[in-house]
Each structure stands twice: as structure tokens, then as C-alpha cells.
Design a protein around this motif. Structure first.
Motif, PDB file in Angstrom:
ATOM      1  N   LYS A  72       0.829  -1.211   0.000  1.00  0.00           N
ATOM      2  CA  LYS A  72       0.000   0.000   0.000  1.00  0.00           C
ATOM      3  C   LYS A  72       0.869   1.268   0.000  1.00  0.00           C
ATOM      4  O   LYS A  72       0.669   2.186   0.798  1.00  0.00           O
ATOM      5  CB  LYS A  72      -0.970  -0.005   1.183  1.00  0.00           C
ATOM      6  N   ILE A  73       1.798   1.286  -0.956  1.00  0.00           N
ATOM      7  CA  ILE A  73       2.734   2.399  -1.087  1.00  0.00           C
ATOM      8  C   ILE A  73       2.255   3.336  -2.185  1.00  0.00           C
ATOM      9  O   ILE A  73       1.927   2.903  -3.292  1.00  0.00           O
ATOM     10  CB  ILE A  73       4.150   1.867  -1.423  1.00  0.00           C
ATOM     11  N   ASP A  74       2.234   4.621  -1.877  1.00  0.00           N
ATOM     12  CA  ASP A  74       1.859   5.640  -2.848  1.00  0.00           C
ATOM     13  C   ASP A  74       3.063   6.035  -3.707  1.00  0.00           C
ATOM     14  O   ASP A  74       2.957   6.142  -4.925  1.00  0.00           O
ATOM     15  CB  ASP A  74       1.311   6.867  -2.119  1.00  0.00           C
ATOM     16  N   SER A  75       4.211   6.257  -3.078  1.00  0.00           N
ATOM     17  CA  SER A  75       5.408   6.648  -3.819  1.00  0.00           C
ATOM     18  C   SER A  75       6.660   6.283  -3.015  1.00  0.00           C
ATOM     19  O   SER A  75       6.599   6.102  -1.801  1.00  0.00           O
ATOM     20  CB  SER A  75       5.405   8.148  -4.124  1.00  0.00           C
ATOM     21  N   ILE A  76       7.762   6.185  -3.734  1.00  0.00           N
ATOM     22  CA  ILE A  76       9.058   5.902  -3.114  1.00  0.00           C
ATOM     23  C   ILE A  76      10.047   6.931  -3.645  1.00  0.00           C
ATOM     24  O   ILE A  76      10.189   7.100  -4.851  1.00  0.00           O
ATOM     25  CB  ILE A  76       9.577   4.488  -3.456  1.00  0.00           C
ATOM     26  N   GLU A  77      10.708   7.610  -2.734  1.00  0.00           N
ATOM     27  CA  GLU A  77      11.744   8.566  -3.097  1.00  0.00           C
ATOM     28  C   GLU A  77      13.092   7.999  -2.679  1.00  0.00           C
ATOM     29  O   GLU A  77      13.196   7.338  -1.638  1.00  0.00           O
ATOM     30  CB  GLU A  77      11.495   9.901  -2.412  1.00  0.00           C
TER      31      GLU A  77
ATOM     32  N   VAL B 168      26.213   6.182   0.017  1.00  0.00           N
ATOM     33  CA  VAL B 168      25.075   6.056   0.909  1.00  0.00           C
ATOM     34  C   VAL B 168      23.800   6.118   0.071  1.00  0.00           C
ATOM     35  O   VAL B 168      23.754   6.808  -0.951  1.00  0.00           O
ATOM     36  CB  VAL B 168      25.081   7.162   2.004  1.00  0.00           C
ATOM     37  N   GLY B 169      22.807   5.365   0.491  1.00  0.00           N
ATOM     38  CA  GLY B 169      21.509   5.384  -0.163  1.00  0.00           C
ATOM     39  C   GLY B 169      20.410   5.557   0.861  1.00  0.00           C
ATOM     40  O   GLY B 169      20.481   4.978   1.957  1.00  0.00           O
ATOM     41  N   VAL B 170      19.425   6.356   0.513  1.00  0.00           N
ATOM     42  CA  VAL B 170      18.282   6.623   1.396  1.00  0.00           C
ATOM     43  C   VAL B 170      17.006   6.362   0.608  1.00  0.00           C
ATOM     44  O   VAL B 170      16.905   6.719  -0.561  1.00  0.00           O
ATOM     45  CB  VAL B 170      18.296   8.075   1.903  1.00  0.00           C
ATOM     46  N   VAL B 171      16.046   5.725   1.274  1.00  0.00           N
ATOM     47  CA  VAL B 171      14.731   5.445   0.692  1.00  0.00           C
ATOM     48  C   VAL B 171      13.672   6.017   1.628  1.00  0.00           C
ATOM     49  O   VAL B 171      13.716   5.769   2.836  1.00  0.00           O
ATOM     50  CB  VAL B 171      14.516   3.931   0.513  1.00  0.00           C
ATOM     51  N   LEU B 172      12.749   6.775   1.066  1.00  0.00           N
ATOM     52  CA  LEU B 172      11.605   7.294   1.813  1.00  0.00           C
ATOM     53  C   LEU B 172      10.347   6.791   1.129  1.00  0.00           C
ATOM     54  O   LEU B 172      10.110   7.039  -0.057  1.00  0.00           O
ATOM     55  CB  LEU B 172      11.609   8.824   1.823  1.00  0.00           C
ATOM     56  N   ILE B 173       9.556   6.040   1.899  1.00  0.00           N
ATOM     57  CA  ILE B 173       8.331   5.431   1.371  1.00  0.00           C
ATOM     58  C   ILE B 173       7.130   6.189   1.909  1.00  0.00           C
ATOM     59  O   ILE B 173       6.997   6.383   3.128  1.00  0.00           O
ATOM     60  CB  ILE B 173       8.244   3.942   1.779  1.00  0.00           C
ATOM     61  N   ASN B 174       6.277   6.622   0.987  1.00  0.00           N
ATOM     62  CA  ASN B 174       5.037   7.309   1.348  1.00  0.00           C
ATOM     63  C   ASN B 174       3.886   6.322   1.176  1.00  0.00           C
ATOM     64  O   ASN B 174       3.652   5.840   0.063  1.00  0.00           O
ATOM     65  CB  ASN B 174       4.845   8.530   0.453  1.00  0.00           C
ATOM     66  N   LYS B 175       3.204   6.035   2.270  1.00  0.00           N
ATOM     67  CA  LYS B 175       2.086   5.082   2.241  1.00  0.00           C
ATOM     68  C   LYS B 175       0.802   5.788   1.839  1.00  0.00           C
ATOM     69  O   LYS B 175       0.640   6.979   2.004  1.00  0.00           O
ATOM     70  CB  LYS B 175       1.906   4.460   3.624  1.00  0.00           C
ATOM     71  N   ILE B 176      -0.121   4.969   1.294  1.00  0.00           N
ATOM     72  CA  ILE B 176      -1.435   5.479   0.891  1.00  0.00           C
ATOM     73  C   ILE B 176      -2.221   5.844   2.135  1.00  0.00           C
ATOM     74  O   ILE B 176      -2.203   5.191   3.124  1.00  0.00           O
ATOM     75  CB  ILE B 176      -2.198   4.418   0.055  1.00  0.00           C
TER      76      ILE B 176
END
Length: 116
Positions: free
Chosen positions: A92-97, A108-116
Motif C-alpha cells: 500500500k505504497i503511494d510513492s518511493i523517493e 550512501v543510499g536513502v529510501v523514503l516510502i510514502n504510504k497510501i
């Protein structure tokens, strides 16, 4: 949800061609190999995958089915292919940055997950 990973670039010196093909998409392999310092790009791509694993708390991702591309300004993003679309639907993910950065010895890597 957020995930972050940092790795030493040098660790990829010992990787075989098979290791690179198991982890990275052909698009990423071509992109990294076109750069003056391909290992820092491979390391950054790897860090983003590890950060995604941490953010999702999902260890069974098929790594080379996750594809990182870059927009016209060079900002990295996950290609929204069939594999990623299924993951986003299941979680139920809206977007991933994502964000990737390098120093002389580390990426380094960073992931930000925006849920619906």
C-alpha cells in the motif's frame, strides 16, 4: 517508512561479473560502466537496494528486478516496472523517493516510502 545504508566502495573491487548481474539491472550496469568511477555508482545502487529492504523489512527482494534510472537533472528514481508495482500494491505504497550520495570511500543510499 525510511531506510538508509552506507557501504565502502572498495568492497565491490572483488565482485565477479556474475555478482553484478545478480544484483543490478542491465540498465544500471550500462550506466555505471559509462562513468569514470563505476564502482561508486554500483555501490550507491547497492545502498539504495539495502535501504529499500530495511524500509520494507522484506529480505526476499529480487534485486536485479529493481531498476534505478535518472531523470534529466540526474536525480535517481526507481523505475516503476511490473515488479516494483506489485511491491507497492502489496505494501500500500503511494510513492518511493530515493537519494544516493558518494564520498571518496563510501556511498550512501536513502529510501523514503510514502504510504497510501
Amino acid at each position: 517508512m525510511i531506510g538508509v545504508d552506507i557501504e565502502e566502495i572498495e568492497r565491490f573491487n572483488s565482485w565477479s561479473k556474475e555478482n553484478f548481474e545478480r544484483v543490478f539491472s542491465s540498465v544500471e550496469i550500462e550506466y555505471a560502466n559509462s562513468k569514470a568511477k563505476p564502482l561508486e555508482h554500483f555501490c550507491g545502487f547497492y545502498c539504495v537496494r539495502e535501504a529499500l529492504i530495511k524500509a520494507l523489512n522484506k529480505k526476499d527482494l529480487v534485486l536485479n528486478k529493481i531498476v534505478i534510472e535518472h531523470d534529466k537533472n540526474g536525480k535517481p528514481y526507481f523505475l516503476n516496472n511490473e515488479y516494483l508495482s506489485k511491491i507497492m500494491k502489496d505494501y500500500k505504497i503511494d510513492s518511493i523517493e530515493i537519494s544516493i550520495s558518494h564520498s571518496r570511500n563510501y556511498s550512501v543510499g536513502v529510501v523514503l516510502i510514502n504510504k497510501i
